[in-house]
Motif scaffolding. Structure first.
Motif, PDB file in Angstrom:
ATOM      1  N   VAL A  15       0.833  -1.197   0.000  1.00  0.00           N
ATOM      2  CA  VAL A  15       0.000   0.000   0.000  1.00  0.00           C
ATOM      3  C   VAL A  15       0.868   1.248   0.000  1.00  0.00           C
ATOM      4  N   SER A  16       0.558   2.151  -0.904  1.00  0.00           N
ATOM      5  CA  SER A  16       1.310   3.392  -0.965  1.00  0.00           C
ATOM      6  C   SER A  16       0.651   4.413  -0.037  1.00  0.00           C
ATOM      7  N   ALA A  17       1.406   4.879   0.951  1.00  0.00           N
ATOM      8  CA  ALA A  17       0.852   5.794   1.946  1.00  0.00           C
ATOM      9  C   ALA A  17       1.122   7.245   1.590  1.00  0.00           C
ATOM     10  N   LEU A  18       2.181   7.459   0.835  1.00  0.00           N
ATOM     11  CA  LEU A  18       2.618   8.819   0.526  1.00  0.00           C
ATOM     12  C   LEU A  18       3.272   8.787  -0.849  1.00  0.00           C
ATOM     13  N   ARG A  19       2.862   9.714  -1.737  1.00  0.00           N
ATOM     14  CA  ARG A  19       3.409   9.704  -3.097  1.00  0.00           C
ATOM     15  C   ARG A  19       4.024  11.058  -3.424  1.00  0.00           C
ATOM     16  N   ARG A  20       5.319  11.057  -3.713  1.00  0.00           N
ATOM     17  CA  ARG A  20       6.004  12.234  -4.237  1.00  0.00           C
ATOM     18  C   ARG A  20       5.637  13.527  -3.519  1.00  0.00           C
ATOM     19  N   GLY A  38      -6.067   9.019   7.203  1.00  0.00           N
ATOM     20  CA  GLY A  38      -5.433   8.233   6.148  1.00  0.00           C
ATOM     21  C   GLY A  38      -4.857   9.074   5.026  1.00  0.00           C
ATOM     22  N   ALA A  39      -4.746  10.380   5.233  1.00  0.00           N
ATOM     23  CA  ALA A  39      -4.219  11.239   4.179  1.00  0.00           C
ATOM     24  C   ALA A  39      -2.696  11.138   4.084  1.00  0.00           C
ATOM     25  N   GLY A  40      -2.067  10.664   5.139  1.00  0.00           N
ATOM     26  CA  GLY A  40      -0.607  10.532   5.119  1.00  0.00           C
ATOM     27  C   GLY A  40       0.098  11.510   6.046  1.00  0.00           C
ATOM     28  N   HIS A 204       2.558  28.554   7.592  1.00  0.00           N
ATOM     29  CA  HIS A 204       2.494  27.910   6.292  1.00  0.00           C
ATOM     30  C   HIS A 204       1.808  26.563   6.462  1.00  0.00           C
ATOM     31  N   ALA A 205       1.033  26.142   5.460  1.00  0.00           N
ATOM     32  CA  ALA A 205       0.275  24.902   5.615  1.00  0.00           C
ATOM     33  C   ALA A 205       0.335  24.041   4.371  1.00  0.00           C
ATOM     34  N   TYR A 206       0.310  22.741   4.591  1.00  0.00           N
ATOM     35  CA  TYR A 206       0.220  21.754   3.512  1.00  0.00           C
ATOM     36  C   TYR A 206      -1.050  20.954   3.735  1.00  0.00           C
ATOM     37  N   VAL A 207      -1.801  20.699   2.648  1.00  0.00           N
ATOM     38  CA  VAL A 207      -3.015  19.902   2.752  1.00  0.00           C
ATOM     39  C   VAL A 207      -2.784  18.592   2.020  1.00  0.00           C
ATOM     40  N   LEU A 208      -2.894  17.476   2.753  1.00  0.00           N
ATOM     41  CA  LEU A 208      -2.700  16.156   2.145  1.00  0.00           C
ATOM     42  C   LEU A 208      -4.048  15.499   1.933  1.00  0.00           C
ATOM     43  N   GLU A 209      -4.182  14.818   0.789  1.00  0.00           N
ATOM     44  CA  GLU A 209      -5.366  14.002   0.535  1.00  0.00           C
ATOM     45  C   GLU A 209      -4.926  12.682  -0.062  1.00  0.00           C
ATOM     46  N   THR A 210      -5.283  11.599   0.602  1.00  0.00           N
ATOM     47  CA  THR A 210      -4.914  10.220   0.214  1.00  0.00           C
ATOM     48  C   THR A 210      -3.483  10.120  -0.328  1.00  0.00           C
ATOM     49  N   GLY A 211      -2.577  10.585   0.450  1.00  0.00           N
ATOM     50  CA  GLY A 211      -1.163  10.390   0.127  1.00  0.00           C
ATOM     51  C   GLY A 211      -0.590  11.371  -0.872  1.00  0.00           C
ATOM     52  N   ASN A 212      -1.388  12.308  -1.336  1.00  0.00           N
ATOM     53  CA  ASN A 212      -0.907  13.306  -2.292  1.00  0.00           C
ATOM     54  C   ASN A 212      -1.027  14.701  -1.712  1.00  0.00           C
ATOM     55  N   LEU A 213      -0.143  15.570  -2.171  1.00  0.00           N
ATOM     56  CA  LEU A 213      -0.240  16.961  -1.776  1.00  0.00           C
ATOM     57  C   LEU A 213      -1.372  17.607  -2.580  1.00  0.00           C
ATOM     58  N   ALA A 214      -2.382  18.128  -1.861  1.00  0.00           N
ATOM     59  CA  ALA A 214      -3.520  18.733  -2.556  1.00  0.00           C
ATOM     60  C   ALA A 214      -3.328  20.234  -2.709  1.00  0.00           C
ATOM     61  N   LEU A 215      -2.824  20.854  -1.663  1.00  0.00           N
ATOM     62  CA  LEU A 215      -2.687  22.310  -1.647  1.00  0.00           C
ATOM     63  C   LEU A 215      -1.548  22.674  -0.731  1.00  0.00           C
TER      64      LEU A 215
END
Lengths: 235, 289
Positions: A15-20, A38-40, A204-215
């Motif tokens: 299972v890939s938990a975090l991508r790039r 589960g966003a990572g 500063h903020a990072y938004v993760l969604e299912t292992g990907n950076l969304a924003l």
């Protein structure tokens, strides 16, 4: 940059938990990672502190690669991690827990003065210093976990869901403590499901969604972002 | 009646002394590394053979032989950590199976080196402290009791008062959280294996002149091992020490008044009762069980 993640990926088995994922933490800042279950978010922190191994990419701390080091060597570099669920040592006393946070330090005088500072910041820990840690309330355990991390005199503090399961009044106290710690010069990476709290504290903020950076972006901009407001702030 | 009680008390104290040394080492290894060391009885046996070789055959002073036995078996523990348990760390069943293999290797080596005969070891001392006609404490047994008290106190001090003792306790309670404090899991595993194996070795060495030494003497340790680990629970090393001393004492009292088979049954019953009343063990914490 104090900490840089370059295109990191983490897998749990198949299972890939975090991508790039790439992100950076400037010195002195509070940076937050928000996202759903589960966003990572936790995986990202675990990668930073060496608990999760990378499948790809690299992590640099003060310009040097740390992703190849075991967790205990990363602590020695100056990254302290307050893990999800607090993870205090239940059968050790409050003071033993705190002193264990200073395990790698050899400057006895410095450790004693830091212990005083932690007790000053958290007077309830001082009252309970000889008590077994598992007998304390959730809020007190969270303070102990934070105090234990501070005892390492970290250059960077990672905090995973410090508000989880706590009463609103305690959450406010934790928020104030995070601000104080940062004001004392310790940069913080804050993972939170309580996005409102996190965006208030962070620059500063990072938004993760299912292992990907969304924003990603300045916290106040994300606070006004329609997607963030609908998905995480519930307004 | 009073005399029988007093004599039983001495017998129990003696047996509890060396059984707790063995059991404490086992729970230390289980607590810090999460593996059941099936070869622990054979480490006890290896300590006894160190005394056979050095004291009985080479005529070294007894205490020197015991000291070398402790160090030798402690090094065997380090070897097990490096060769078996570390490569199999993420696979607790693998560590258990590997330790069964190591048990057989040690037994075979003992058979090859010394044969299957019972070893005769000259007594260290024949002195007996006679409190009355029926209450007698052989001095050789008193030595074992004193050694156990000293070693267990030293271990207690180490766990409660020293930096590495705290690291061991922290690793036993939550290995991942311990790593986040800068505690090296490899290092705590090495310390636990050296101490745990060394204590088993010293117990075997100290009792060698008082028991029948043979390559299969470690067998009886395995049941004790299981009971103590389950009763002691996971997580608290101090709790495990208390549980193993208590178990050793109860087992010996039952053996003295009735017999050894009944003592095993009582031990297993106690384990079942503990499992029903407190599934995490006497001192264990729920999050690791």
């Amino acid at each position: 940059m104090l900490l840089e993640l370059r295109d990191i990926a983490v897998n749990y088995g198949q299972v890939s938990a975090l991508r790039r994922l790439s992100m950076s933490v400037p010195d002195g800042a509070i940076v937050t990672i928000i996202g759903g279950n589960g966003a990572g978010k936790t995986t990202t922190l675990r990668a930073m502190s060496g608990l999760a191994k990378l499948a790809a990419g690299e992590i640099l701390f003060e310009g040097e690669r740390i992703d190849t080091l075991p967790a205990d060597r990363i602590v020695a570099r100056g990254i302290a991690h307050v893990p999800e669920g607090r993870r205090i040592f239940p059968d050790m006393t409050v003071e033993e827990n705190l002193r264990t946070g200073a395990f790698l330090r050899r400057d006895k005088a410095g450790v004693e003065s830091d212990l005083d500072k932690v007790y000053h910041r958290f007077p309830r820990l001082k009252e309970r210093r000889t008590q077994r840690a598992q007998t304390m309330s959730g809020g007190e355990q969270q303070m102990l976990a934070i105090g234990r991390a501070l005892m390492a005199r970290p250059k960077l503090l990672l905090m995973d869901e410090p508000s989880m399961g706590l009463a609103p009044v305690i959450v406010e106290e934790i928020a104030r403590i995070i601000e104080e710690i940062n004001a004392d010069g310790v940069p913080v990476v804050l993972v939170e499901q309580n996005a409102g709290l996190a965006l208030d504290l962070a620059s500063h903020a990072y938004v993760l969604e299912t292992g990907n950076l969304a924003l990603e972006g300045p916290a106040h901009e994300l606070h006004d972002n329609e997607h963030v407001r609908a998905a995480y702030l519930g307004v | 009646m009073l005399e029988i009680l007093a004599q039983t008390g001495f017998n129990a104290l003696y047996a509890a002394s060396y059984i707790s040394l063995v059991a404490v080492g086992l729970v230390l290894i289980f607590g810090v590394m999460g593996v059941v060391n099936f070869a622990h009885g054979e480490l006890f046996m290896a300590g006894a053979y160190a005394v056979v070789a050095l004291y009985a055959d080479l005529h070294m002073p007894f205490l020197v032989a015991v000291g070398i036995g402790l160090a030798f078996v402690g090094l065997l523990g380090l070897l097990m950590e490096r060769a078996l348990f570390r490569p199999l760390r993420d696979n607790p069943l693998g560590g258990l199976v590997a330790s069964i293999g190591f048990l057989m290797i040690l037994q075979s080596l003992a058979v090859m080196g010394f044969g299957v005969r019972m070893e005769h070891i000259p007594p260290v001392t024949q002195d007996v402290i006679a409190f009355s006609e029926k209450v007698r404490l052989p001095v050789a047994r008193l030595y074992v009791i004193i050694a156990a008290v000293v070693l267990l106190s030293a271990l207690w001090f180490f766990l409660k008062r020293t930096r590495f003792g705290w690291a061991l306790r922290a690793s036993a309670q939550d290995p991942e959280a311990a790593a986040l404090q800068g505690i090296s899991i490899n290092q705590t595993a090495r310390i636990a294996m050296f101490i745990g194996a060394g204590l088993a070795g010293v117990a075997g060495a100290l009792t060698a002149p008082l028991v029948s030494v043979n390559p299969f003497m470690g067998h009886s340790v395995i049941i004790t091992a299981f009971i103590v680990i389950i009763v002691g629970g996971v997580g608290s090393l101090e709790g495990a020490i208390i549980a193993s001393v208590a178990y050793a004492f109860i087992h010996t009292v039952v053996t003295t008044f009735w017999d050894g088979v009944l003592a095993d049954i009582v031990g297993l019953m106690l384990m079942l009762i503990v499992l029903i009343v407190r599934p995490t063990g006497l001192m264990g914490s729920a999050d690791r069980a």
